[in-house]
Design a protein around this motif. Structure first.
Motif, PDB file in Angstrom:
ATOM      1  N   SER A  17       0.837  -1.194   0.000  1.00 32.89           N
ATOM      2  CA  SER A  17       0.000   0.000   0.000  1.00 32.89           C
ATOM      3  C   SER A  17       0.876   1.250   0.000  1.00 32.89           C
ATOM      4  CB  SER A  17      -0.901   0.017   1.233  1.00 32.89           C
ATOM      5  OG  SER A  17      -1.598   1.236   1.299  1.00 32.89           O
ATOM      6  N   PRO A  18       0.547   2.227  -0.856  1.00 33.13           N
ATOM      7  CA  PRO A  18       1.323   3.465  -0.834  1.00 33.13           C
ATOM      8  C   PRO A  18       0.935   4.361   0.353  1.00 33.13           C
ATOM      9  CG  PRO A  18      -0.423   3.629  -2.457  1.00 33.13           C
ATOM     10  CD  PRO A  18      -0.465   2.222  -1.903  1.00 33.13           C
ATOM     11  N   VAL A  19      -0.182   4.060   1.002  1.00 32.67           N
ATOM     12  CA  VAL A  19      -0.664   4.875   2.123  1.00 32.67           C
ATOM     13  C   VAL A  19      -0.011   4.386   3.408  1.00 32.67           C
ATOM     14  CG1 VAL A  19      -2.686   5.601   3.422  1.00 32.67           C
ATOM     15  CG2 VAL A  19      -2.865   5.208   0.956  1.00 32.67           C
ATOM     16  N   VAL A  20       0.560   5.311   4.156  1.00 29.00           N
ATOM     17  CA  VAL A  20       1.133   4.971   5.457  1.00 29.00           C
ATOM     18  C   VAL A  20       0.292   5.624   6.552  1.00 29.00           C
ATOM     19  CG1 VAL A  20       3.498   4.629   4.659  1.00 29.00           C
ATOM     20  CG2 VAL A  20       2.781   6.887   5.401  1.00 29.00           C
ATOM     21  N   TRP A  21       0.215   4.957   7.662  1.00 29.41           N
ATOM     22  CA  TRP A  21      -0.558   5.436   8.805  1.00 29.41           C
ATOM     23  C   TRP A  21       0.377   5.690   9.963  1.00 29.41           C
ATOM     24  CZ3 TRP A  21      -5.727   6.388   8.590  1.00 29.41           C
ATOM     25  CH2 TRP A  21      -6.369   5.967   7.429  1.00 29.41           C
ATOM     26  N   ARG A  22       0.096   6.738  10.707  1.00 30.04           N
ATOM     27  CA  ARG A  22       0.900   7.038  11.889  1.00 30.04           C
ATOM     28  C   ARG A  22       0.324   6.295  13.090  1.00 30.04           C
ATOM     29  NH1 ARG A  22       0.881  13.387  11.349  1.00 30.04           N
ATOM     30  NH2 ARG A  22      -1.245  12.816  10.880  1.00 30.04           N
ATOM     31  N   MET A  23       1.221   5.694  13.854  1.00 27.58           N
ATOM     32  CA  MET A  23       0.814   4.918  15.022  1.00 27.58           C
ATOM     33  C   MET A  23       1.717   5.281  16.199  1.00 27.58           C
ATOM     34  SD  MET A  23       0.722   0.777  15.530  1.00 27.58           S
ATOM     35  CE  MET A  23      -0.277   0.560  14.092  1.00 27.58           C
ATOM     36  N   ILE A  24       1.092   5.479  17.348  1.00 30.54           N
ATOM     37  CA  ILE A  24       1.846   5.765  18.565  1.00 30.54           C
ATOM     38  C   ILE A  24       2.360   4.444  19.134  1.00 30.54           C
ATOM     39  CG2 ILE A  24       1.709   6.654  20.922  1.00 30.54           C
ATOM     40  CD1 ILE A  24      -0.544   8.500  19.921  1.00 30.54           C
ATOM     41  N   VAL A  25       3.618   4.426  19.479  1.00 32.50           N
ATOM     42  CA  VAL A  25       4.206   3.233  20.104  1.00 32.50           C
ATOM     43  C   VAL A  25       4.937   3.644  21.379  1.00 32.50           C
ATOM     44  CG1 VAL A  25       4.424   1.886  17.979  1.00 32.50           C
ATOM     45  CG2 VAL A  25       6.282   3.362  18.672  1.00 32.50           C
ATOM     46  N   ARG A  26       4.960   2.718  22.308  1.00 33.88           N
ATOM     47  CA  ARG A  26       5.673   2.937  23.573  1.00 33.88           C
ATOM     48  C   ARG A  26       6.972   2.166  23.541  1.00 33.88           C
ATOM     49  NH1 ARG A  26       0.691   2.160  27.835  1.00 33.88           N
ATOM     50  NH2 ARG A  26      -0.217   4.193  27.428  1.00 33.88           N
ATOM     51  N   LEU A  27       7.995   2.796  23.993  1.00 34.24           N
ATOM     52  CA  LEU A  27       9.285   2.142  24.081  1.00 34.24           C
ATOM     53  C   LEU A  27       9.367   1.395  25.404  1.00 34.24           C
ATOM     54  CD1 LEU A  27      12.022   1.762  22.686  1.00 34.24           C
ATOM     55  CD2 LEU A  27      12.835   3.737  23.971  1.00 34.24           C
ATOM     56  N   ARG A  28       9.734   0.151  25.339  1.00 36.20           N
ATOM     57  CA  ARG A  28       9.880  -0.686  26.526  1.00 36.20           C
ATOM     58  C   ARG A  28      11.325  -1.168  26.614  1.00 36.20           C
ATOM     59  NH1 ARG A  28       5.602   0.764  29.195  1.00 36.20           N
ATOM     60  NH2 ARG A  28       3.645   0.130  28.312  1.00 36.20           N
ATOM     61  N   TYR A  29      11.769  -1.431  27.817  1.00 32.63           N
ATOM     62  CA  TYR A  29      13.110  -1.996  27.971  1.00 32.63           C
ATOM     63  C   TYR A  29      13.132  -2.942  29.150  1.00 32.63           C
ATOM     64  CZ  TYR A  29      13.962   1.259  31.806  1.00 32.63           C
ATOM     65  OH  TYR A  29      13.892   1.947  32.982  1.00 32.63           O
ATOM     66  N   ARG A  30      14.049  -3.880  29.072  1.00 30.80           N
ATOM     67  CA  ARG A  30      14.274  -4.819  30.170  1.00 30.80           C
ATOM     68  C   ARG A  30      15.763  -4.794  30.495  1.00 30.80           C
ATOM     69  NH1 ARG A  30      10.298  -9.061  28.057  1.00 30.80           N
ATOM     70  NH2 ARG A  30       8.519  -8.612  29.372  1.00 30.80           N
ATOM     71  N   LYS A  31      16.014  -4.798  31.763  1.00 28.23           N
ATOM     72  CA  LYS A  31      17.395  -4.773  32.222  1.00 28.23           C
ATOM     73  C   LYS A  31      17.702  -6.145  32.815  1.00 28.23           C
ATOM     74  CE  LYS A  31      20.238  -1.737  35.017  1.00 28.23           C
ATOM     75  NZ  LYS A  31      20.214  -0.677  36.001  1.00 28.23           N
ATOM     76  N   SER A  32      18.603  -6.879  32.193  1.00 20.22           N
ATOM     77  CA  SER A  32      19.030  -8.177  32.735  1.00 20.22           C
ATOM     78  C   SER A  32      20.536  -8.259  32.553  1.00 20.22           C
ATOM     79  CB  SER A  32      18.282  -9.329  32.057  1.00 20.22           C
ATOM     80  OG  SER A  32      18.458  -9.277  30.663  1.00 20.22           O
ATOM     81  N   ALA A  33      20.993  -9.062  31.613  1.00 15.35           N
ATOM     82  CA  ALA A  33      22.436  -9.150  31.355  1.00 15.35           C
ATOM     83  C   ALA A  33      22.868  -8.018  30.430  1.00 15.35           C
ATOM     84  CB  ALA A  33      22.764 -10.498  30.733  1.00 15.35           C
ATOM     85  N   GLY A  34      22.029  -7.088  30.247  1.00 14.47           N
ATOM     86  CA  GLY A  34      22.225  -5.923  29.389  1.00 14.47           C
ATOM     87  C   GLY A  34      20.884  -5.228  29.329  1.00 14.47           C
ATOM     88  N   ILE A  35      20.663  -4.440  28.317  1.00 14.59           N
ATOM     89  CA  ILE A  35      19.367  -3.798  28.150  1.00 14.59           C
ATOM     90  C   ILE A  35      18.783  -4.250  26.825  1.00 14.59           C
ATOM     91  CG2 ILE A  35      18.136  -1.623  27.900  1.00 14.59           C
ATOM     92  CD1 ILE A  35      20.216  -0.319  29.651  1.00 14.59           C
TER      93      ILE A  35
END
Length: 78
Positions: A21-39
């Motif tokens: 599709s040539p049409v793009v839609w804007r979408m809100i996304v949340r950034l998530r992270y996990r801290k374990s042996a790194g991020i």
């Protein structure tokens, strides 16, 4: 250098909802992270159902306008 980094919690991406599709839609996304042996970073779409509904409504309207045929919405079968 080990200094704290200020990372936004929300951002907007632009993606096509339908393949090729040539049409793009804007979408809100949340950034998530996990801290374990790194991020580990990941993202989570916020209300993707709204974006899908808007994309389907636009595609239906375009099909109706291009063909002049009536539009029928159904319900799922049991």
């Amino acid at each position: 250098a080990g200094k704290p980094v200020d990372v936004p919690g929300l951002f907007i991406i632009a993606i096509p909802v339908f393949a090729n599709s040539p049409v793009v839609w804007r979408m809100i996304v949340r950034l998530r992270y996990r801290k374990s042996a790194g991020i580990t970073f990941s993202y989570e779409a916020w209300r993707p159902d709204l974006v899908l509904k808007a994309a389907v409504d636009e595609a239906v309207e375009q099909a109706h306008n291009n063909t002049g045929l009536p539009v029928f919405y159904g319900t799922p079968e049991d």
